[in-house]
Design an enzyme around this catalytic site. Structure first.
Site, PDB file in Angstrom:
ATOM      1  N   CYS A  18      69.136-100.925 -68.656  1.00  0.00           N
ATOM      2  CA  CYS A  18      68.617-102.285 -68.501  1.00  0.00           C
ATOM      3  C   CYS A  18      68.815-103.139 -69.746  1.00  0.00           C
ATOM      4  CB  CYS A  18      67.146-102.256 -68.117  1.00  0.00           C
ATOM      5  SG  CYS A  18      66.815-101.405 -66.558  1.00  0.00           S
ATOM      6  N   HIS A  20      63.950-109.249 -69.639  1.00  0.00           N
ATOM      7  CA  HIS A  20      64.452-108.388 -68.570  1.00  0.00           C
ATOM      8  C   HIS A  20      63.493-108.470 -67.400  1.00  0.00           C
ATOM      9  CE1 HIS A  20      65.743-105.021 -66.274  1.00  0.00           C
ATOM     10  NE2 HIS A  20      64.799-104.200 -66.704  1.00  0.00           N
ATOM     11  N   ASN A  32      64.572-105.823 -59.913  1.00  0.00           N
ATOM     12  CA  ASN A  32      65.117-105.361 -61.197  1.00  0.00           C
ATOM     13  C   ASN A  32      66.604-105.080 -61.012  1.00  0.00           C
ATOM     14  OD1 ASN A  32      65.874-103.960 -63.509  1.00  0.00           O
ATOM     15  ND2 ASN A  32      64.059-102.680 -63.571  1.00  0.00           N
TER      16      ASN A  32
END
Length: 320
Positions: free
Chosen positions: A113, A247, A277
């Site tokens: 990520c 994020h 996500n």
């Protein structure tokens, strides 16, 4: 000073939109449960046969179009992903080919990520050193290919998509635009709280596994700390920050960062509700949406940070 400046940004989302309610038929969950714990309402899933490089090409084309720039003007492509089409070659070279780019170089960066931050830092260093003058930095993921569809704690969280940022060298000493500071960190002690139980040694793709509470605890603390470090390194304070673009993992992580940095939520860009996500794609996707709707404007101070498996995390401070 030779500095990397954001010229444009673009994104791509697959056509298929998956609402939370779709999971109710196969999992012990519902829309209200998912929204209350994550803030996620829907996400996009790649079509059958649609790959990470396919999405990266489309995001890159959007960034080039927004800049009014040709691929001939690009020196390099750095693609952040954990879901490359093949073990090798890199998805970046596939994007390079798909764009019709036969010069320069292209490679992948894998920091889960946090991948886009690591790729952006690498591109920034290359521009500062004179190795390149214009670089496409892409985050692209098909995390739907890594899901265990029986695990309600993970499979409802992730989505697919791609974002691309075009950065270029600027040597105008009268301008203070560009990437002002970055901080990168990793700590392999925490591998077991977020990983995929497959790989070359196991000859299987595997599924994503996560200890959600532990990831949440580390995320808020580590992202806030590196954000403060980067802001200070840029000679700024949180009062100077126009936008935080974190994020997009979980609404509660965004709220935790907002509280710790003492930056109100109305200055935090949030797209997790619509994208889920998307791992390395989440930051450029969120930036592209905020730039498209005119929230982020030239001259704004933007602080962006991410944390992913490894653990690996980092922050960048950009004057847009």
């Amino acid at each position: 000073m030779r500095r990397a400046v954001v010229e444009s940004i673009g994104h791509y989302l697959p056509e298929r939109v998956v609402e939370n309610s779709e999971f109710e038929a196969t999992l012990d969950t519902n829309d209200a449960w998912i929204r209350s714990r994550t803030g996620i309402e829907r996400r996009h899933f790649a079509a059958e046969g649609e790959t990470t490089s396919d999405m990266g090409i489309k995001a890159a084309q959007a960034a080039l179009a927004n800049a009014g720039c040709s691929v001939e003007d690009v020196d390099a492509i750095i693609l952040a992903t954990s879901t490359a089409d093949l073990t090798f070659p890199s998805a970046a070279t596939m994007v390079q080919h798909g764009l019709g780019m036969n010069h320069g170089f292209a490679f992948d960066v894998q920091a889960v990520c946090a991948g886009f931050l690591f790729a952006l830092n690498t591109a920034n260093s290359m521009i500062a050193s004179g190795q390149a003058s214009r670089i496409l930095v892409i985050g692209a993921e098909t995390f739907s290919k890594l899901m265990d569809w029986t695990d309600r704690g993970t499979c409802v969280l992730f989505g697919d998509g791609a974002g691309a940022m075009l950065i270029a060298a600027q040597e105008d000493e009268t301008s203070d635009r560009g990437i002002l500071a970055t901080t990168l960190r990793s700590d392999g002690r925490y591998k077991d709280i977020l990983y995929v139980d497959g790989g070359v040694s196991m000859q299987t793709t595997g599924h994503l596994r996560m200890q959600g509470k532990e990831v949440f605890r580390h995320a808020v603390e580590k992202l806030s700390n590196t954000a403060l470090e980067a802001i200070e390194a840029a000679g700024l304070t949180t009062d100077d920050v126009d936008w935080i673009v974190p994020h997009q993992a979980n609404k509660r992580i965004l709220e935790g960062m907002s509280k710790r940095l003492k930056v109100p939520m109305d200055r935090v860009v949030m797209t997790v509700n619509n994208h889920g996500n998307t791992s390395a794609a989440s930051i450029p996707l969120a930036m592209a949406v905020a730039a498209q709707d005119k929230r982020i404007k030239q001259g704004d101070i933007v602080v962006t940070g991410a944390i992913g498996g490894g653990l690996a995390w980092g922050t960048a401070v950009i004057r847009w």
